[in-house]
Structure formats: structure tokens, C-alpha cells
Design a protein around this motif. Structure first.
Motif, PDB file in Angstrom:
ATOM      1  N   LEU A  85      41.467  39.143  36.647  1.00  0.00           N
ATOM      2  CA  LEU A  85      41.675  40.027  35.491  1.00  0.00           C
ATOM      3  C   LEU A  85      42.393  39.243  34.394  1.00  0.00           C
ATOM      4  O   LEU A  85      43.589  38.971  34.481  1.00  0.00           O
ATOM      5  N   LYS A  86      41.651  38.849  33.401  1.00  0.00           N
ATOM      6  CA  LYS A  86      42.207  38.063  32.296  1.00  0.00           C
ATOM      7  C   LYS A  86      42.615  38.998  31.156  1.00  0.00           C
ATOM      8  O   LYS A  86      41.851  39.899  30.786  1.00  0.00           O
ATOM      9  N   ILE A  87      43.785  38.785  30.615  1.00  0.00           N
ATOM     10  CA  ILE A  87      44.237  39.585  29.474  1.00  0.00           C
ATOM     11  C   ILE A  87      43.552  39.091  28.209  1.00  0.00           C
ATOM     12  O   ILE A  87      43.546  37.898  27.915  1.00  0.00           O
ATOM     13  N   SER A  88      42.968  40.027  27.483  1.00  0.00           N
ATOM     14  CA  SER A  88      42.305  39.692  26.228  1.00  0.00           C
ATOM     15  C   SER A  88      43.282  39.894  25.076  1.00  0.00           C
ATOM     16  O   SER A  88      43.808  40.993  24.879  1.00  0.00           O
ATOM     17  N   PHE A  89      43.530  38.840  24.328  1.00  0.00           N
ATOM     18  CA  PHE A  89      44.444  38.928  23.191  1.00  0.00           C
ATOM     19  C   PHE A  89      43.805  39.669  22.018  1.00  0.00           C
ATOM     20  O   PHE A  89      44.465  39.978  21.042  1.00  0.00           O
ATOM     21  N   ASP A  90      42.511  39.936  22.127  1.00  0.00           N
ATOM     22  CA  ASP A  90      41.820  40.655  21.062  1.00  0.00           C
ATOM     23  C   ASP A  90      42.068  42.165  21.132  1.00  0.00           C
ATOM     24  O   ASP A  90      41.864  42.872  20.149  1.00  0.00           O
ATOM     25  N   GLN A  91      42.472  42.654  22.298  1.00  0.00           N
ATOM     26  CA  GLN A  91      42.698  44.093  22.468  1.00  0.00           C
ATOM     27  C   GLN A  91      44.164  44.397  22.166  1.00  0.00           C
ATOM     28  O   GLN A  91      45.046  44.096  22.970  1.00  0.00           O
ATOM     29  N   ARG A  92      44.384  44.998  21.012  1.00  0.00           N
ATOM     30  CA  ARG A  92      45.756  45.229  20.561  1.00  0.00           C
ATOM     31  C   ARG A  92      45.964  46.681  20.145  1.00  0.00           C
ATOM     32  O   ARG A  92      45.041  47.359  19.699  1.00  0.00           O
ATOM     33  N   ALA A  93      47.197  47.130  20.302  1.00  0.00           N
ATOM     34  CA  ALA A  93      47.588  48.462  19.846  1.00  0.00           C
ATOM     35  C   ALA A  93      47.816  48.424  18.341  1.00  0.00           C
ATOM     36  O   ALA A  93      47.775  47.354  17.713  1.00  0.00           O
ATOM     37  N   ALA A  94      48.093  49.581  17.755  1.00  0.00           N
ATOM     38  CA  ALA A  94      48.296  49.670  16.306  1.00  0.00           C
ATOM     39  C   ALA A  94      49.474  48.812  15.842  1.00  0.00           C
ATOM     40  O   ALA A  94      49.480  48.301  14.720  1.00  0.00           O
ATOM     41  N   ASN A  95      50.480  48.638  16.711  1.00  0.00           N
ATOM     42  CA  ASN A  95      51.662  47.851  16.321  1.00  0.00           C
ATOM     43  C   ASN A  95      51.469  46.348  16.537  1.00  0.00           C
ATOM     44  O   ASN A  95      52.377  45.554  16.310  1.00  0.00           O
ATOM     45  N   GLY A  96      50.288  45.939  16.998  1.00  0.00           N
ATOM     46  CA  GLY A  96      50.012  44.525  17.201  1.00  0.00           C
ATOM     47  C   GLY A  96      50.208  44.043  18.618  1.00  0.00           C
ATOM     48  O   GLY A  96      49.813  42.921  18.957  1.00  0.00           O
ATOM     49  N   ASP A  97      50.836  44.869  19.481  1.00  0.00           N
ATOM     50  CA  ASP A  97      51.039  44.478  20.877  1.00  0.00           C
ATOM     51  C   ASP A  97      49.710  44.405  21.611  1.00  0.00           C
ATOM     52  O   ASP A  97      48.814  45.234  21.390  1.00  0.00           O
ATOM     53  N   VAL A  98      49.582  43.434  22.487  1.00  0.00           N
ATOM     54  CA  VAL A  98      48.417  43.360  23.364  1.00  0.00           C
ATOM     55  C   VAL A  98      48.467  44.562  24.302  1.00  0.00           C
ATOM     56  O   VAL A  98      49.520  44.932  24.805  1.00  0.00           O
ATOM     57  N   THR A  99      47.319  45.202  24.534  1.00  0.00           N
ATOM     58  CA  THR A  99      47.292  46.424  25.341  1.00  0.00           C
ATOM     59  C   THR A  99      47.142  46.108  26.832  1.00  0.00           C
ATOM     60  O   THR A  99      46.644  45.045  27.209  1.00  0.00           O
ATOM     61  N   SER A 100      47.577  47.054  27.666  1.00  0.00           N
ATOM     62  CA  SER A 100      47.393  46.938  29.108  1.00  0.00           C
ATOM     63  C   SER A 100      45.902  46.925  29.410  1.00  0.00           C
ATOM     64  O   SER A 100      45.109  47.578  28.736  1.00  0.00           O
ATOM     65  N   GLN A 101      45.531  46.171  30.440  1.00  0.00           N
ATOM     66  CA  GLN A 101      44.121  46.036  30.783  1.00  0.00           C
ATOM     67  C   GLN A 101      43.935  46.131  32.281  1.00  0.00           C
ATOM     68  O   GLN A 101      44.855  45.856  33.052  1.00  0.00           O
ATOM     69  N   GLU A 102      42.734  46.555  32.686  1.00  0.00           N
ATOM     70  CA  GLU A 102      42.453  46.717  34.106  1.00  0.00           C
ATOM     71  C   GLU A 102      40.980  46.484  34.383  1.00  0.00           C
ATOM     72  O   GLU A 102      40.157  46.437  33.459  1.00  0.00           O
ATOM     73  N   THR A 103      40.695  46.344  35.669  1.00  0.00           N
ATOM     74  CA  THR A 103      39.315  46.181  36.118  1.00  0.00           C
ATOM     75  C   THR A 103      39.120  47.006  37.390  1.00  0.00           C
ATOM     76  O   THR A 103      40.058  47.140  38.188  1.00  0.00           O
ATOM     77  N   PRO A 104      37.932  47.603  37.586  1.00  0.00           N
ATOM     78  CA  PRO A 104      37.723  48.464  38.754  1.00  0.00           C
ATOM     79  C   PRO A 104      37.957  47.724  40.070  1.00  0.00           C
ATOM     80  O   PRO A 104      37.562  46.564  40.227  1.00  0.00           O
ATOM     81  N   ALA A 105      38.602  48.402  41.022  1.00  0.00           N
ATOM     82  CA  ALA A 105      38.845  47.843  42.357  1.00  0.00           C
ATOM     83  C   ALA A 105      37.794  48.414  43.312  1.00  0.00           C
ATOM     84  O   ALA A 105      38.099  49.227  44.187  1.00  0.00           O
ATOM     85  N   THR A 106      36.559  47.977  43.127  1.00  0.00           N
ATOM     86  CA  THR A 106      35.458  48.497  43.942  1.00  0.00           C
ATOM     87  C   THR A 106      35.560  48.050  45.400  1.00  0.00           C
ATOM     88  O   THR A 106      34.908  48.620  46.273  1.00  0.00           O
ATOM     89  N   TRP A 107      36.369  47.050  45.656  1.00  0.00           N
ATOM     90  CA  TRP A 107      36.567  46.512  47.002  1.00  0.00           C
ATOM     91  C   TRP A 107      37.521  47.375  47.836  1.00  0.00           C
ATOM     92  O   TRP A 107      37.619  47.204  49.055  1.00  0.00           O
ATOM     93  N   LEU A 108      38.233  48.310  47.209  1.00  0.00           N
ATOM     94  CA  LEU A 108      39.276  49.071  47.900  1.00  0.00           C
ATOM     95  C   LEU A 108      38.680  50.226  48.705  1.00  0.00           C
ATOM     96  O   LEU A 108      37.898  51.017  48.184  1.00  0.00           O
ATOM     97  N   ASN A 109      39.081  50.325  49.971  1.00  0.00           N
ATOM     98  CA  ASN A 109      38.716  51.441  50.843  1.00  0.00           C
ATOM     99  C   ASN A 109      39.987  52.138  51.307  1.00  0.00           C
ATOM    100  O   ASN A 109      41.075  51.544  51.291  1.00  0.00           O
ATOM    101  N   MET A 110      39.858  53.382  51.751  1.00  0.00           N
ATOM    102  CA  MET A 110      41.028  54.143  52.174  1.00  0.00           C
ATOM    103  C   MET A 110      40.672  55.088  53.312  1.00  0.00           C
ATOM    104  O   MET A 110      39.600  55.704  53.300  1.00  0.00           O
ATOM    105  N   THR A 111      41.564  55.194  54.295  1.00  0.00           N
ATOM    106  CA  THR A 111      41.442  56.209  55.338  1.00  0.00           C
ATOM    107  C   THR A 111      42.674  57.103  55.281  1.00  0.00           C
ATOM    108  O   THR A 111      43.734  56.704  54.787  1.00  0.00           O
ATOM    109  N   VAL A 112      42.513  58.326  55.765  1.00  0.00           N
ATOM    110  CA  VAL A 112      43.591  59.334  55.682  1.00  0.00           C
ATOM    111  C   VAL A 112      43.877  59.863  57.080  1.00  0.00           C
ATOM    112  O   VAL A 112      42.954  60.179  57.839  1.00  0.00           O
ATOM    113  N   SER A 113      45.164  59.982  57.420  1.00  0.00           N
ATOM    114  CA  SER A 113      45.554  60.587  58.692  1.00  0.00           C
ATOM    115  C   SER A 113      46.744  61.512  58.466  1.00  0.00           C
ATOM    116  O   SER A 113      47.440  61.415  57.450  1.00  0.00           O
TER     117      SER A 113
END
Length: 200
Positions: A85-113
Motif C-alpha cells: 500500500l503506497k501513499i499517493s502524495f497526489d491525494q490531498r485534503a483541502a488543507n493540503g495534508d495527504v489523505t489516509s489511504q487503504e486497499t481491500p484486504a481480500t486475503w482476510l478470512n474470519m471464523t466466529v465462535s
């Protein structure tokens, strides 16, 4: 001549009625499209928990979507998932801050007990996230402070006769490799909230 005039008036009256009906129906569709989505009713509008230990509150017979965010250290997540997950410096908020970024975790599985058989918790969405805390600029560089987190959305469905409180154990896997578990407390009877809205 008089007959033609009456016929023309009748046609105009019918056209006006049809136009009014069309305008009324169009307004109804427009207003329904603008109706707010109830928080917690869909995967993209979940109730956002204030911490990883905040209980889910739901009514008997209700399905609610709830978002949790866990620090990277809470689970044994492979470095590669965050390195990719690389941070893109092109994605910025109105104040100029770089915004939080994410990518889908399709590899994640879960069981419930630990839940009664009629109570259901499923993994509806998951992403690895670099949550930006701040951006500072200098003459030659841009410095970003961020946290690495796992963001998940659970779909919680309770039966009509649900009551009381239950605690589930959620076990996470990267494919077939176990990477840790977290508890999830479900309280019956309350209304889900408050919410900050989805943190995308």
C-alpha cells in the motif's frame, strides 16, 4: 368550428393533466433519491465503533453493519500487505495534508465462535489502511506521520427472540494462516450509534 375548439380544449386539458402527473412522479423519485441512508443499514454506511472493544448495540431481529479499526500490532499481519500500500502524495485534503489511504484486504478470512447458533456475525468488508495523522512540508521534502491499521466491517444479524449480551471470539486468518483473534461483545435492546460515518 365550435366543435373543433371544444376538442382542442379537451386535448390541451388532457396534456396538462399528464404533465402534472409526470411532474408529480418525477418529484417523488427525486425526493426518494435524496432520502438519507440510515447508518448501519448498509456495508458502506456502517456504525463506526469508537474503539476495538466497543460493544455492538442492536435490536432483536435487526441486521446492523459495524466498523472496527484495529492497530497493526493487534494481529500478526504480514509486512507485505502494508508494504504494497503506497501513499499517493497526489491525494490531498483541502488543507493540503495527504489523505489516509487503504486497499481491500481480500486475503482476510474470519471464523466466529461463542455465539448462539441463531446469532450471526460475518465479515462484510476489510482493508489495510495507512491512517495519516499529519503532513509537514519543508523546502526539499514532505513528511507524513501515519498509523497502519486493519479496518473491518461486520454484518451482525440477531434473531427476533434475542436478548441480553453475548461475546463472540473472532478468529482471523490470512488465507489458512491464523493471525490472531479479537472479542466482539453484542448487546441486545439498544439502538446502534453514535456514528462518525465510514472511514474510507
Amino acid at each position: 368550428m365550435h366543435w373543433l375548439l371544444l376538442k382542442r380544449c379537451a386535448i390541451q386539458e388532457r396534456v396538462m393533466k399528464n404533465l402534472k402527473l409526470f411532474a408529480f412522479l418525477s418529484l417523488g423519485l427525486t425526493l426518494s433519491a435524496c432520502a438519507p441512508t440510515i447508518l448501519g443499514s448498509q456495508v458502506f454506511t456502517p456504525v463506526v465503533s469508537s474503539s476495538g472493544l466497543t460493544p455492538v448495540s442492536a435490536k432483536a431481529g435487526q441486521t446492523v453493519y459495524v466498523q472496527y479499526s484495529y492497530p497493526r500490532g493487534a494481529l500478526d499481519i504480514a509486512d507485505a500487505h502494508f508494504d504494497n500500500l503506497k501513499i499517493s502524495f497526489d491525494q490531498r485534503a483541502a488543507n493540503g495534508d495527504v489523505t489516509s489511504q487503504e486497499t481491500p484486504a481480500t486475503w482476510l478470512n474470519m471464523t466466529v465462535s461463542g455465539l448462539p447458533s441463531t446469532w450471526q456475525v460475518t465479515l462484510a468488508d476489510a482493508a489495510v489502511r495507512k491512517e495519516v495523522l499529519g503532513t509537514t512540508f519543508s523546502m526539499s521534502s514532505t513528511n507524513i506521520r501515519y498509523l497502519e491499521r486493519l479496518r473491518v466491517v461486520y454484518k451482525v444479524t440477531l434473531p427476533a427472540d434475542a436478548s441480553g449480551r453475548e461475546v463472540a471470539l473472532l478468529r482471523f486468518m490470512d488465507g489458512t494462516r491464523e493471525i490472531g483473534d479479537v472479542p466482539l461483545t453484542i448487546n441486545v435492546g439498544g439502538v446502534s450509534g453514535p456514528s462518525l460515518g465510514a472511514q474510507f
